[in-house]
Design a protein around this motif. Structure first.
Motif, mmCIF file in Angstrom:
data_model
loop_
_atom_site.group_PDB
_atom_site.id
_atom_site.type_symbol
_atom_site.label_atom_id
_atom_site.label_comp_id
_atom_site.label_asym_id
_atom_site.label_seq_id
_atom_site.Cartn_x
_atom_site.Cartn_y
_atom_site.Cartn_z
ATOM 1 N N MET A 42 63.057 26.140 16.333
ATOM 2 C CA MET A 42 61.691 25.720 16.077
ATOM 3 C C MET A 42 61.025 26.680 15.103
ATOM 4 S SD MET A 42 59.465 23.340 16.819
ATOM 5 C CE MET A 42 60.127 22.620 18.334
ATOM 6 N N LEU A 43 60.436 26.150 14.037
ATOM 7 C CA LEU A 43 59.697 26.970 13.087
ATOM 8 C C LEU A 43 58.207 26.962 13.408
ATOM 9 C CD1 LEU A 43 59.535 28.664 10.473
ATOM 10 C CD2 LEU A 43 59.255 26.510 9.220
ATOM 11 N N VAL A 44 57.648 25.774 13.633
ATOM 12 C CA VAL A 44 56.205 25.703 13.830
ATOM 13 C C VAL A 44 55.825 24.376 14.470
ATOM 14 C CG1 VAL A 44 55.739 24.684 11.546
ATOM 15 C CG2 VAL A 44 53.966 26.063 12.669
ATOM 16 N N GLU A 45 54.758 24.403 15.244
ATOM 17 C CA GLU A 45 54.100 23.189 15.719
ATOM 18 C C GLU A 45 52.750 23.120 15.018
ATOM 19 O OE1 GLU A 45 52.557 21.071 19.879
ATOM 20 O OE2 GLU A 45 54.108 22.626 19.928
ATOM 21 N N ARG A 46 52.360 21.916 14.636
ATOM 22 C CA ARG A 46 51.148 21.768 13.829
ATOM 23 C C ARG A 46 50.214 20.727 14.441
ATOM 24 N NH1 ARG A 46 51.768 21.383 7.691
ATOM 25 N NH2 ARG A 46 50.618 23.344 7.688
ATOM 26 N N LEU A 47 48.926 20.905 14.190
ATOM 27 C CA LEU A 47 47.927 19.895 14.508
ATOM 28 C C LEU A 47 47.837 18.926 13.336
ATOM 29 C CD1 LEU A 47 45.027 22.190 15.816
ATOM 30 C CD2 LEU A 47 46.768 21.027 17.182
ATOM 31 N N ARG A 48 47.853 17.639 13.633
ATOM 32 C CA ARG A 48 47.587 16.619 12.613
ATOM 33 C C ARG A 48 46.162 16.125 12.820
ATOM 34 N NH1 ARG A 48 50.707 13.846 9.604
ATOM 35 N NH2 ARG A 48 50.242 11.777 10.458
ATOM 36 N N LEU A 49 45.413 16.122 11.716
ATOM 37 C CA LEU A 49 43.974 15.920 11.795
ATOM 38 C C LEU A 49 43.542 14.771 10.893
ATOM 39 C CD1 LEU A 49 43.737 19.665 11.348
ATOM 40 C CD2 LEU A 49 42.740 18.640 13.395
ATOM 41 N N GLU A 50 42.405 14.174 11.244
ATOM 42 C CA GLU A 50 41.949 13.002 10.497
ATOM 43 C C GLU A 50 40.426 12.958 10.447
ATOM 44 O OE1 GLU A 50 43.953 8.894 10.677
ATOM 45 O OE2 GLU A 50 42.257 8.698 12.074
ATOM 46 N N TRP A 51 39.895 12.859 9.235
ATOM 47 C CA TRP A 51 38.488 12.532 9.021
ATOM 48 C C TRP A 51 38.388 11.029 8.842
ATOM 49 C CZ3 TRP A 51 36.008 9.951 5.115
ATOM 50 C CH2 TRP A 51 34.613 10.057 5.059
ATOM 51 N N ARG A 52 37.412 10.419 9.494
ATOM 52 C CA ARG A 52 37.276 8.961 9.453
ATOM 53 C C ARG A 52 35.982 8.564 8.766
ATOM 54 N NH1 ARG A 52 39.399 8.981 15.700
ATOM 55 N NH2 ARG A 52 41.614 9.269 15.157
ATOM 56 N N ALA A 53 36.061 7.500 7.993
ATOM 57 C CA ALA A 53 34.887 7.021 7.258
ATOM 58 C C ALA A 53 33.710 6.868 8.202
ATOM 59 C CB ALA A 53 35.212 5.696 6.576
ATOM 60 N N GLY A 54 32.565 7.332 7.759
ATOM 61 C CA GLY A 54 31.371 7.304 8.588
ATOM 62 C C GLY A 54 31.058 8.643 9.217
ATOM 63 N N THR A 55 32.031 9.531 9.282
ATOM 64 C CA THR A 55 31.783 10.887 9.785
ATOM 65 C C THR A 55 30.960 11.648 8.757
ATOM 66 O OG1 THR A 55 33.913 10.863 10.925
ATOM 67 C CG2 THR A 55 32.858 13.000 10.611
ATOM 68 N N PRO A 56 29.839 12.245 9.160
ATOM 69 C CA PRO A 56 29.007 12.953 8.179
ATOM 70 C C PRO A 56 29.771 14.097 7.512
ATOM 71 C CG PRO A 56 27.834 12.651 10.261
ATOM 72 C CD PRO A 56 29.268 12.278 10.522
ATOM 73 N N VAL A 57 29.501 14.279 6.230
ATOM 74 C CA VAL A 57 30.053 15.405 5.476
ATOM 75 C C VAL A 57 28.884 16.255 4.995
ATOM 76 C CG1 VAL A 57 31.470 16.121 3.524
ATOM 77 C CG2 VAL A 57 31.987 13.997 4.711
ATOM 78 N N PRO A 58 28.889 17.560 5.270
ATOM 79 C CA PRO A 58 27.767 18.397 4.837
ATOM 80 C C PRO A 58 27.592 18.348 3.322
ATOM 81 C CG PRO A 58 29.179 19.587 6.374
ATOM 82 C CD PRO A 58 29.897 18.323 6.017
ATOM 83 N N GLU A 59 26.344 18.339 2.889
ATOM 84 C CA GLU A 59 26.072 18.438 1.461
ATOM 85 C C GLU A 59 26.382 19.853 0.991
ATOM 86 O OE1 GLU A 59 22.140 17.210 0.559
ATOM 87 O OE2 GLU A 59 22.405 15.180 1.360
ATOM 88 N N ASP A 60 26.596 19.983 -0.297
ATOM 89 C CA ASP A 60 26.875 21.292 -0.881
ATOM 90 C C ASP A 60 25.674 22.203 -0.665
ATOM 91 O OD1 ASP A 60 27.570 23.479 -2.370
ATOM 92 O OD2 ASP A 60 27.965 22.367 -4.223
ATOM 93 N N GLY A 61 25.889 23.297 0.064
ATOM 94 C CA GLY A 61 24.793 24.217 0.352
ATOM 95 C C GLY A 61 24.407 25.107 -0.814
ATOM 96 N N GLY A 62 25.253 25.156 -1.835
ATOM 97 C CA GLY A 62 24.902 25.887 -3.045
ATOM 98 C C GLY A 62 25.284 27.350 -3.065
ATOM 99 N N ARG A 63 25.896 27.851 -1.982
ATOM 100 C CA ARG A 63 26.211 29.286 -2.027
ATOM 101 C C ARG A 63 27.482 29.571 -2.827
ATOM 102 N NH1 ARG A 63 28.488 31.896 3.525
ATOM 103 N NH2 ARG A 63 30.045 30.331 4.107
#
Length: 317
Positions: free
Chosen positions: A144-165
């Motif tokens: 075994m080398l690694v176990e990984r999390l598989r992740l998903e963003w779904r349409a409609g989930t809010p995305v933060p606006e660019d904070g500008g920093r």
């Protein structure tokens, strides 16, 4: 008296028309096989079956992104109604026979990757299915080398606006990105990167390998790739939003060692997500991170990515 099992027949598919036979067992990639065969990501001679009479008791297949050499063993299924040790013996014979025929003698064996349920350890039935395959791989010499999390963003989930920093600019060229990938590789929490460094590659060589074997193959616009800088122009890191053959993805995120600890990972992930979410008809964005990369996993969670599945990779030394 229980009759002796029929002799095991092990062979590759003779042509794509045998796909129905191959699909007597199932896995999450089944709906992709037709297109993969048409595109050259799979070949019938890389798709093998173990049969007892007409019954499929095990199958495996390799995948590629270059059409020439198998790069990943990503399908390995057993008939889980068959008891042990017969199930494991059939799987091992299939694995060893097919590998000897497909992988050139002396060449590195492609790693084995498997998608598994997110709760596979807590579900006894799922755990037995997963561990049956791991046992076969370990008997063949894999670890075994690694176990990984598989992740998903779904349409409609809010995305933060660019904070500008941070300021974001497109990646100029290969060297522009490699100059940042190299220091990110030092102290990486990614198991594949750590394995490359442990094998003797320098951080620069490991970065080049990652670029040439993965990033260079994405056909989506390089203009999507972003480098993040502070207002004074100092680089902070980068994010690689792309689309593979199946989904929009966050392919790679890196924060430079001297910029870690300021939460910039969230800014980078948000920017990559904004780039992909702005494209037409995006219903989901996929990503993955090593189970041990806790800061990255927490960033995905903060941005609303859902852990829908896990995966693991096994390798032969």
């Amino acid at each position: 008296m229980t009759p002796a099992p029929q002799e095991l027949t092990i062979r590759p598919l003779t042509d794509p028309q045998e796909l129905a036979l191959f699909q007597q067992l199932s896995y999450v990639f089944d709906h992709e096989f037709d297109d993969d065969l048409t595109s050259g990501r799979r070949r019938p001679e890389w798709m093998w079956v173990a049969l007892r009479g007409e019954r499929l008791v095990a199958r495996l297949a390799w995948w590629t992104n270059n059409g020439e050499t198998p790069l990943l063993l990503d399908v390995f299924d057993l008939d889980d109604t068959v008891p042990e040790p017969e199930r494991g013996e059939a799987g091992l014979r299939l694995l060893e026979t097919a590998t000897a025929a497909v992988v050139p003698a002396g060449a590195p064996r492609p790693e084995y990757g498997r998608f598994v349920p997110a709760d596979w350890r807590e579900d006894p039935a799922a755990r037995e299915i997963v561990e049956a395959r791991i046992r076969v791989m370990e008997r063949s010499g894999a670890r075994m080398l690694v176990e990984r999390l598989r992740l998903e963003w779904r349409a409609g989930t809010p995305v933060p606006e660019d904070g500008g920093r941070l300021r974001f600019r497109p990646v100029a060229d290969r060297e522009d990105l490699l100059a940042l990938m190299t220091p990110v590789m030092e102290g990486t929490l990614d198991a594949h990167g750590q394995a490359d460094l442990a094998s003797g590659l320098t951080a620069r060589e490991a970065a080049e390998k990652h670029y040439d074997e993965e990033l260079a193959h994405y056909r989506t616009p390089r203009a999507w790739w972003r480098i993040a800088e502070l207002p004074d122009g100092r680089p902070v890191g980068f994010v690689i939003p792309a689309r593979n053959n199946y989904n929009p993805i966050i392919a790679y995120i890196g924060v430079l060692p001297d910029q870690r600890g300021h939460g910039y990972i969230d800014d980078l992930l948000a920017e990559g997500t904004r780039v992909l979410a702005a494209q037409d008809d995006v219903v989901r964005i996929r990503a993955s991170t090593d189970l041990g990369n806790v800061p990255m996993a927490r960033s995905f969670a903060r941005l609303g990515y859902v852990n829908f599945e896990r995966s693991f990779d096994m390798v032969w030394d």
